[in-house]
Write a protein that holds these residues in place. Structure first.
Motif, short mmCIF file in Angstrom:
data_model
loop_
_atom_site.label_atom_id
_atom_site.label_comp_id
_atom_site.label_asym_id
_atom_site.label_seq_id
_atom_site.Cartn_x
_atom_site.Cartn_y
_atom_site.Cartn_z
N GLU A 225 69.45 31.82 89.90
CA GLU A 225 68.60 30.88 89.14
C GLU A 225 67.15 30.88 89.61
OE1 GLU A 225 69.99 27.09 87.99
OE2 GLU A 225 72.08 27.60 88.35
N ILE A 226 66.96 30.88 90.94
CA ILE A 226 65.58 30.77 91.42
C ILE A 226 65.12 32.04 92.14
CG2 ILE A 226 65.46 28.25 91.53
CD1 ILE A 226 66.29 28.45 94.48
N GLY A 227 66.00 33.01 92.26
CA GLY A 227 65.61 34.32 92.80
C GLY A 227 65.44 34.40 94.30
N SER A 228 65.70 33.29 95.04
CA SER A 228 65.44 33.33 96.48
C SER A 228 66.35 34.36 97.16
CB SER A 228 65.62 31.95 97.11
OG SER A 228 66.83 31.38 96.70
N LEU A 229 65.79 35.00 98.19
CA LEU A 229 66.48 36.10 98.87
C LEU A 229 67.08 35.64 100.19
CD1 LEU A 229 63.88 38.99 98.53
CD2 LEU A 229 66.26 39.14 97.83
N LEU A 230 68.22 36.20 100.52
CA LEU A 230 68.84 35.96 101.83
C LEU A 230 68.55 37.18 102.70
CD1 LEU A 230 71.09 33.90 103.07
CD2 LEU A 230 72.62 35.83 102.74
N ASP A 231 68.27 36.96 103.97
CA ASP A 231 68.09 38.09 104.88
C ASP A 231 69.48 38.50 105.39
OD1 ASP A 231 67.64 39.79 106.98
OD2 ASP A 231 65.87 38.71 107.70
N LEU A 232 69.99 39.58 104.81
CA LEU A 232 71.37 39.99 105.13
C LEU A 232 71.51 40.40 106.59
CD1 LEU A 232 72.30 42.11 101.96
CD2 LEU A 232 73.06 39.80 102.50
N THR A 233 70.45 40.97 107.16
CA THR A 233 70.51 41.40 108.56
C THR A 233 70.65 40.18 109.47
OG1 THR A 233 69.13 43.27 107.99
CG2 THR A 233 69.33 42.76 110.33
N THR A 234 69.78 39.18 109.23
CA THR A 234 69.81 37.98 110.08
C THR A 234 71.16 37.27 109.97
OG1 THR A 234 67.44 37.72 109.79
CG2 THR A 234 68.65 35.74 110.45
N VAL A 235 71.63 37.06 108.75
CA VAL A 235 72.89 36.33 108.58
C VAL A 235 74.06 37.15 109.14
CG1 VAL A 235 74.50 35.36 106.89
CG2 VAL A 235 72.05 35.00 106.61
N GLY A 236 74.03 38.46 108.91
CA GLY A 236 75.09 39.32 109.46
C GLY A 236 75.14 39.23 110.98
N LEU B 147 58.03 44.14 88.99
CA LEU B 147 57.20 43.27 89.84
C LEU B 147 55.83 43.05 89.20
CD1 LEU B 147 56.87 41.76 92.51
CD2 LEU B 147 56.18 43.90 93.57
N ASP B 148 55.29 44.10 88.61
CA ASP B 148 54.00 43.99 87.93
C ASP B 148 54.11 42.99 86.75
OD1 ASP B 148 51.31 44.81 87.58
OD2 ASP B 148 51.95 46.01 85.86
N LEU B 149 55.23 43.06 86.04
CA LEU B 149 55.45 42.11 84.93
C LEU B 149 55.51 40.68 85.46
CD1 LEU B 149 58.28 43.74 82.73
CD2 LEU B 149 55.82 43.70 82.29
N LYS B 150 56.26 40.51 86.55
CA LYS B 150 56.42 39.16 87.10
C LYS B 150 55.06 38.61 87.56
CE LYS B 150 58.63 36.59 90.84
NZ LYS B 150 59.47 36.62 92.03
N ASN B 151 54.29 39.44 88.26
CA ASN B 151 52.98 38.99 88.74
C ASN B 151 52.05 38.67 87.58
OD1 ASN B 151 53.65 39.09 91.42
ND2 ASN B 151 53.00 41.21 91.69
N TYR B 152 52.14 39.47 86.53
CA TYR B 152 51.31 39.23 85.34
C TYR B 152 51.69 37.88 84.71
CZ TYR B 152 49.23 40.21 80.73
OH TYR B 152 48.49 40.14 79.58
N GLY C 41 61.46 26.44 93.69
CA GLY C 41 61.82 27.22 94.88
C GLY C 41 60.60 27.99 95.34
N ILE C 42 60.84 29.23 95.73
CA ILE C 42 59.76 30.03 96.28
C ILE C 42 59.60 31.28 95.40
CG2 ILE C 42 61.21 31.34 97.90
CD1 ILE C 42 59.03 30.77 100.03
N CYS C 43 59.95 31.10 94.11
CA CYS C 43 60.09 32.29 93.27
C CYS C 43 58.78 33.02 93.00
CB CYS C 43 60.81 31.96 91.97
SG CYS C 43 59.94 30.81 90.92
N GLU C 44 57.62 32.37 93.24
CA GLU C 44 56.37 33.10 92.99
C GLU C 44 55.95 33.90 94.22
OE1 GLU C 44 56.49 30.14 94.05
OE2 GLU C 44 54.56 29.31 94.67
N ASP C 45 56.67 33.75 95.33
CA ASP C 45 56.36 34.51 96.55
C ASP C 45 57.33 35.69 96.65
OD1 ASP C 45 56.14 35.55 99.08
OD2 ASP C 45 55.74 33.62 100.03
N ASN C 46 56.81 36.88 96.40
CA ASN C 46 57.69 38.05 96.30
C ASN C 46 58.28 38.49 97.65
OD1 ASN C 46 57.48 38.35 93.45
ND2 ASN C 46 55.37 39.01 93.79
N ASN C 47 57.78 37.91 98.75
CA ASN C 47 58.38 38.25 100.05
C ASN C 47 59.73 37.57 100.22
OD1 ASN C 47 56.28 39.84 101.09
ND2 ASN C 47 55.08 37.96 101.39
#
Ligand code: PLP
Length: 383
Positions: free
Chosen positions: A153-164, A266-271, A287-293
């Motif tokens: 829904e909001i696109g937020s990312l999980l850091d799989l390395t950290t959680v693993g 990504l270019d579409l999203k930023n546009y 959420g943090i959906c406008e921050d692509n990091n």
């Protein structure tokens, strides 16, 4: 009227090359893959080739990939079987998981008396890793952590390395619902401490009705669907050969062009972000959906400065103009309780306003974005 499809997190347009391939498979490879005659053997060869392609991309063994009917079945299989077969007594998950996880966890809590704990989700939609570490520290029950890679829904990312790594430290199993990230993120499972991931072909321009699970070779699960010995005893039922082949092609194509597609989307999203911020300055990003990091490049969820009573009109207006996007998540349509994800992270006053999810694919373009933003800002300015 040229319709505009910005609901690619709900499902994607199937690639024409995938349809063509599937038609060929249905016409020419109709043998039951479990039959030993040549018709059956030719179907079996296709299935095992697909398994190899998928496992190669993840750097795992073909025997660690199992075909299922969809993402929901894959999540069910892992969660239910982990409790039954691996001695799991506690599941740690979050309130922003897909219902394919959340409702299974609730089912297990009720029926199998599993202890369920929810890790903190920050206001920006990211998982609080310190909280996960602390919860895991509180007791030594055999635990499965189930946290999604990309929130639908909001696109937020999980850091799989950290959680693993946190899971490994506490000797917990780790399942990640990767339905939204397959085909969009490269995953080298040999380098991650992860026991289970899942995929669903219709999210990466493949057919509906086919998915897969990855199960680490050290773990042995029993089937949910009882019957024949298909999928090495883990899932009974004649394999859907054309769907498996369609999924394989869509999977290979998306990984072969992963950088090209990523840059384009990504270019579409930023546009979209740039234009909508100018046209509707009072809008907020959820959420943090406008921050692509910290969020995926294909999903944007916005809260619009429109009163609640006008929100139905807004949706009607978009649909009338041939624009498809999603309010909350399509998987919940029919329910009037609102999005459980937005309920977890938004303030009361923002929940009063309509939120829309726009999700992009390689088939979208900037002129579609111009049109959608014009429709939205005309609607807002007319009220
Ligand atoms: N998990 C996530 C994160 C999803 O977005 C979805 C579908 O929207 C699913 C699971 C369920 O997948 P399927 O539609 O293949 O059952």
């Amino acid at each position: 009227m040229n319709k505009i499809y910005f609901d690619n997190a709900a499902t994607t347009q199937i690639d024409p090359s995938v349809i063509e391939l599937m038609n060929g498979v249905m016409s020419n490879h109709y043998g039951n893959p479990n039959s030993t005659h040549s018709f059956g053997r030719s179907s079996r060869t296709l299935i095992e080739k697909a398994r190899k392609s998928i496992s190669k991309e993840f750097n795992v063994l073909p025997s660690e990939i199992f075909f299922t009917s969809c993402g929901t079945e894959s999540d069910n299989l892992i969660l239910i079987s982990a409790v039954r077969d691996l001695g799991v007594k506690r599941i740690i998950t979050s309130k922003i998981e897909h219902k394919a996880v959340l409702n299974v966890v609730k089912f297990l809590e009720l029926n199998d008396r599993i202890n369920v704990e929810y890790v903190k989700v920050k206001a920006n939609g990211l998982i609080d890793y310190d909280d996960l570490d602390q919860i895991l520290n509180t007791n030594k029950q055999k635990t499965l952590v189930s946290l999604m890679h990309v929130n639908n829904e909001i696109g937020s990312l999980l850091d799989l390395t950290t959680v693993g790594d946190i899971c490994k430290k506490h000797d917990a199993f780790f399942h990640s619902d990767t339905v939204q990230s397959i085909g969009k993120y490269k995953l080298d499972l040999s380098k991650l401490n992860i026991d289970f991931i899942v995929g669903s072909a219709h999210k990466f321009h493949g057919p509906k009705g086919i998915g897969f699970v990855y199960i680490n070779k050290k773990l042995k699960l029993n089937p949910l669907l009882i019957g024949g010995n298909q999928e090495r005893g883990l899932r009974a039922g004649t394999e859907s050969v054309h769907n498996i082949c369609g999924m394989e092609l869509a999977f290979i194509d998306s990984y072969n062009s992963i950088e090209k597609n990523k840059n384009y989307i990504l270019d579409l999203k930023n546009y979209f972000i740039e234009k909508i911020t100018i046209s509707i300055p009072l809008l907020k990003f959820n959420g943090i959906c406008e921050d692509n990091n910290y969020s995926t490049y294909s999903i944007l969820n916005v809260c619009l400065p429109v009163s609640k009573d006008k929100s139905v009109l807004l949706e009607f207006n978009l649909d009338l103009k041939g624009i498809a996007c999603s309010r909350g998540s399509a998987c919940q349509s029919g329910s009037n309780t609102g999005s459980h994800v937005l309920n977890s992270i938004l303030t009361k006053s923002d929940l009063e306003k309509p939120s829309l999810r726009f999700s992009f694919s390689k088939y979208n373009n900037k002129s579609e974005i111009d049109k959608v933003i014009k429709v939205l800002s005309d609607f807002i300015n007319s009220n």
